[in-house]
Design a protein around this motif. Structure first.
Motif, PDB file in Angstrom:
ATOM      1  N   VAL A 121     -30.350  13.087  71.046  1.00 51.67           N
ATOM      2  CA  VAL A 121     -30.619  14.191  70.123  1.00 51.67           C
ATOM      3  C   VAL A 121     -29.887  13.902  68.820  1.00 51.67           C
ATOM      4  CG1 VAL A 121     -30.977  15.894  71.937  1.00 51.67           C
ATOM      5  CG2 VAL A 121     -28.677  15.579  70.986  1.00 51.67           C
ATOM      6  N   GLN A 122     -30.404  14.466  67.742  1.00 50.88           N
ATOM      7  CA  GLN A 122     -29.820  14.205  66.428  1.00 50.88           C
ATOM      8  C   GLN A 122     -29.042  15.413  65.930  1.00 50.88           C
ATOM      9  OE1 GLN A 122     -32.554  12.823  63.356  1.00 50.88           O
ATOM     10  NE2 GLN A 122     -30.936  11.440  62.649  1.00 50.88           N
ATOM     11  N   VAL A 124     -27.778  18.125  63.510  1.00 49.72           N
ATOM     12  CA  VAL A 124     -28.286  18.890  62.365  1.00 49.72           C
ATOM     13  C   VAL A 124     -27.268  19.996  62.099  1.00 49.72           C
ATOM     14  CG1 VAL A 124     -30.730  18.391  62.832  1.00 49.72           C
ATOM     15  CG2 VAL A 124     -29.647  20.422  63.843  1.00 49.72           C
ATOM     16  N   TYR A 128     -28.113  20.664  67.153  1.00 46.17           N
ATOM     17  CA  TYR A 128     -28.818  19.414  67.417  1.00 46.17           C
ATOM     18  C   TYR A 128     -30.323  19.690  67.481  1.00 46.17           C
ATOM     19  CZ  TYR A 128     -24.084  18.420  68.986  1.00 46.17           C
ATOM     20  OH  TYR A 128     -22.722  18.304  69.054  1.00 46.17           O
ATOM     21  N   LYS A 129     -31.123  18.670  67.188  1.00 43.64           N
ATOM     22  CA  LYS A 129     -32.567  18.747  67.347  1.00 43.64           C
ATOM     23  C   LYS A 129     -32.980  17.794  68.464  1.00 43.64           C
ATOM     24  CE  LYS A 129     -34.577  21.748  64.602  1.00 43.64           C
ATOM     25  NZ  LYS A 129     -35.276  21.365  63.363  1.00 43.64           N
ATOM     26  N   SER A 131     -36.288  16.272  70.878  1.00 43.25           N
ATOM     27  CA  SER A 131     -37.704  16.056  71.194  1.00 43.25           C
ATOM     28  C   SER A 131     -37.745  14.960  72.245  1.00 43.25           C
ATOM     29  CB  SER A 131     -38.496  15.627  69.954  1.00 43.25           C
ATOM     30  OG  SER A 131     -38.564  16.647  68.998  1.00 43.25           O
ATOM     31  N   ASP A 178     -38.439  27.667  76.530  1.00 37.19           N
ATOM     32  CA  ASP A 178     -38.520  26.766  75.383  1.00 37.19           C
ATOM     33  C   ASP A 178     -39.056  25.391  75.757  1.00 37.19           C
ATOM     34  OD1 ASP A 178     -37.526  28.704  73.720  1.00 37.19           O
ATOM     35  OD2 ASP A 178     -35.458  27.967  73.778  1.00 37.19           O
ATOM     36  N   ASP A 201     -40.037  19.929  72.143  1.00 38.55           N
ATOM     37  CA  ASP A 201     -40.528  19.309  70.918  1.00 38.55           C
ATOM     38  C   ASP A 201     -39.837  19.946  69.717  1.00 38.55           C
ATOM     39  OD1 ASP A 201     -42.028  17.807  69.114  1.00 38.55           O
ATOM     40  OD2 ASP A 201     -43.686  19.243  69.118  1.00 38.55           O
ATOM     41  N   ASN A 202     -39.009  19.165  69.048  1.00 39.81           N
ATOM     42  CA  ASN A 202     -38.316  19.623  67.839  1.00 39.81           C
ATOM     43  C   ASN A 202     -37.550  20.921  68.086  1.00 39.81           C
ATOM     44  OD1 ASN A 202     -37.714  18.979  65.117  1.00 39.81           O
ATOM     45  ND2 ASN A 202     -39.186  20.506  64.374  1.00 39.81           N
ATOM     46  N   LEU A 203     -36.858  20.969  69.226  1.00 37.35           N
ATOM     47  CA  LEU A 203     -36.122  22.177  69.612  1.00 37.35           C
ATOM     48  C   LEU A 203     -34.707  22.148  69.045  1.00 37.35           C
ATOM     49  CD1 LEU A 203     -36.029  24.794  71.339  1.00 37.35           C
ATOM     50  CD2 LEU A 203     -35.140  23.374  73.214  1.00 37.35           C
ATOM     51  N   PHE A 204     -34.309  23.241  68.419  1.00 36.06           N
ATOM     52  CA  PHE A 204     -32.940  23.371  67.909  1.00 36.06           C
ATOM     53  C   PHE A 204     -32.023  23.853  69.029  1.00 36.06           C
ATOM     54  CE2 PHE A 204     -29.642  26.186  65.978  1.00 36.06           C
ATOM     55  CZ  PHE A 204     -28.901  25.189  65.368  1.00 36.06           C
TER      56      PHE A 204
END
Length: 390
Positions: A121-122, A124, A128-129, A131, A178, A201-204
């Motif tokens: 995860v990245q 942010v 984190y975000k 996918s 989610d 998918d693109n979950l914060f």
């Protein structure tokens, strides 16, 4: 009689056995725990066996948790597997901020499940975000929250490292709602666990829902239970699950032998070969159980008196659990073959237990590679060091 804290969990598990047995066929057919079983496990607090007392859990000693697992497994292995998986997941509360832990575990049904470690995860702002897709989420069909063990990547794409240089791994947590669930659990054994896959998918993920699980620097609880890693407790819980399954299978074979007379042969109860086989198999099962529980007791004694967890403890737990799973599989095989043609009929449950046991033996806790890991650690001589947490 002096009994360990939380022992009523074992009594509750034993009392639920008739219900679980009645529901076992439906659990197998639908590949999920039935509503009555899930409700009974929740109402009796079994999912909360390892949840910290600070959040209303039992924070049960290791041996008590194992006995609970063993009793449930005698009734149905899939139910025990889901309970063990989700029960250990609750240990994550010990690494979370209180408001995050309460949101996950104290809002009904308060059940967390997760799958195998994978992906990244990245970072942010504020969290984190994510996918990705993960597999092997036992108990996910009862869960209200899911987790995933992921590597952390900084905003610039560089992997985040811990002080020792290893990659930082966090357990991200998010509501089941989610995620997208995938019904993939078409298997030969442990069919009722519903060990599905899931993706986001693109979950914060807010910071407070990204735990440094099994990292002593993030631990918020002081009890001896939380000196153990979740992997250590998984291994002992599933070792105990194997014992319960083996016990039920051997008992069924013994009951059969008391009344069966194979065509053209003497009654099984009068057959010297059968008598000897039962005696040796009984001894093997009792030896495996004694080994697993004595190992758990020795490690728990050290931790309860304030000692730190060591590599010696980790190795002791690991090889005891792996060996017990293998011995349990051998007991089930012996009982299955002893039953002869009777074992192939679904109504007699030998066939299901045989499949369930071999599904357990294929799982990560039963890997032969654990013996190599143990041997390497023993040969290193550095057994007083902190454990590697595998």
């Amino acid at each position: 009689m002096n009994r360990p804290p939380g022992f009523d969990l074992v009594e509750r598990a034993r009392a639920l056995a008739p219900l679980i047995m009645r529901e076992a066929d439906e659990i197998e057919r639908t590949r999920r725990l039935t509503g009555p079983v899930v409700s009974a496990l929740i109402e009796n607090g079994l999912y909360r066996a390892l949840l910290p007392k600070s959040f209303g859990g039992s924070e049960a000693p290791l041996g008590t948790f194992m006995q609970m697992q063993e009793e449930v497994a005698k009734a149905d292995a899939s139910t025990a597997w889901c309970l063990g998986q989700c029960g250990v997941c609750a240990m994550t509360a010990a690494y979370l901020e209180p408001d995050a832990a309460n949101e996950i575990f104290n809002v009904a049904p308060g059940i967390l499940a997760w799958g195998a470690i994978a992906h990244e995860v990245q970072v942010v702002p504020g969290g984190y975000k994510a996918s990705a897709r993960w597999d092997f989420a036992s108990g996910s069909r009862q869960a209200s929250w899911l987790g995933a063990h992921v590597r952390i990547v900084e905003a610039d794409g560089k992997p985040r490292r811990k002080p020792d240089g290893s990659p930082e791994i966090r357990t991200i947590l998010f509501p089941v709602a989610d995620a997208t669930m995938y019904d993939v659990w078409d298997v030969i054994g442990l069919r009722g666990t519903g060990t599905d896959s899931y993706s986001v998918d693109n979950l914060f993920i807010p910071d407070k829902f990204a735990a440094l699980r099994d990292d002593a620097t993030a631990l918020r609880e002081t009890g001896p239970l939380y000196k153990l890693s979740t992997n250590m407790v998984f291994s002992m819980g599933f070792g105990a699950t194997s014992l319960g399954l083996a016990r039920a299978t051997l008992d069924s074979a013994i009951d059969l032998a008391r009344g069966k007379t194979p065509q053209g042969l003497k009654a099984m109860r009068e057959n010297n070969a059968v008598q000897g086989l039962i005696g040796r198999t009984e001894a093997s099962l009792r030896a495996a159980r004694a080994y697993l529980y004595s190992t758990a007791a020795e490690v728990w004694r050290d931790l309860a008196r304030g000692d730190a967890i060591t590599e010696q403890h980790r190795i002791a737990l690991r090889i005891a659990a792996t060996w017990t799973i293998h011995q349990s599989a051998s007991v089930v095989d012996t009982a299955y073959h002893m039953a002869g043609a009777t074992a192939v009929f679904n109504a007699n449950k030998f066939e299901r237990r045989f499949r369930d046991m071999h599904a357990i033996a294929q799982q990560i806790q039963g890997r032969d590679a654990h013996y190599e890991d143990a041997g390497k650690a023993i040969l290193s001589g550095n057994l007083d060091t902190p454990p590697t947490m595998r």
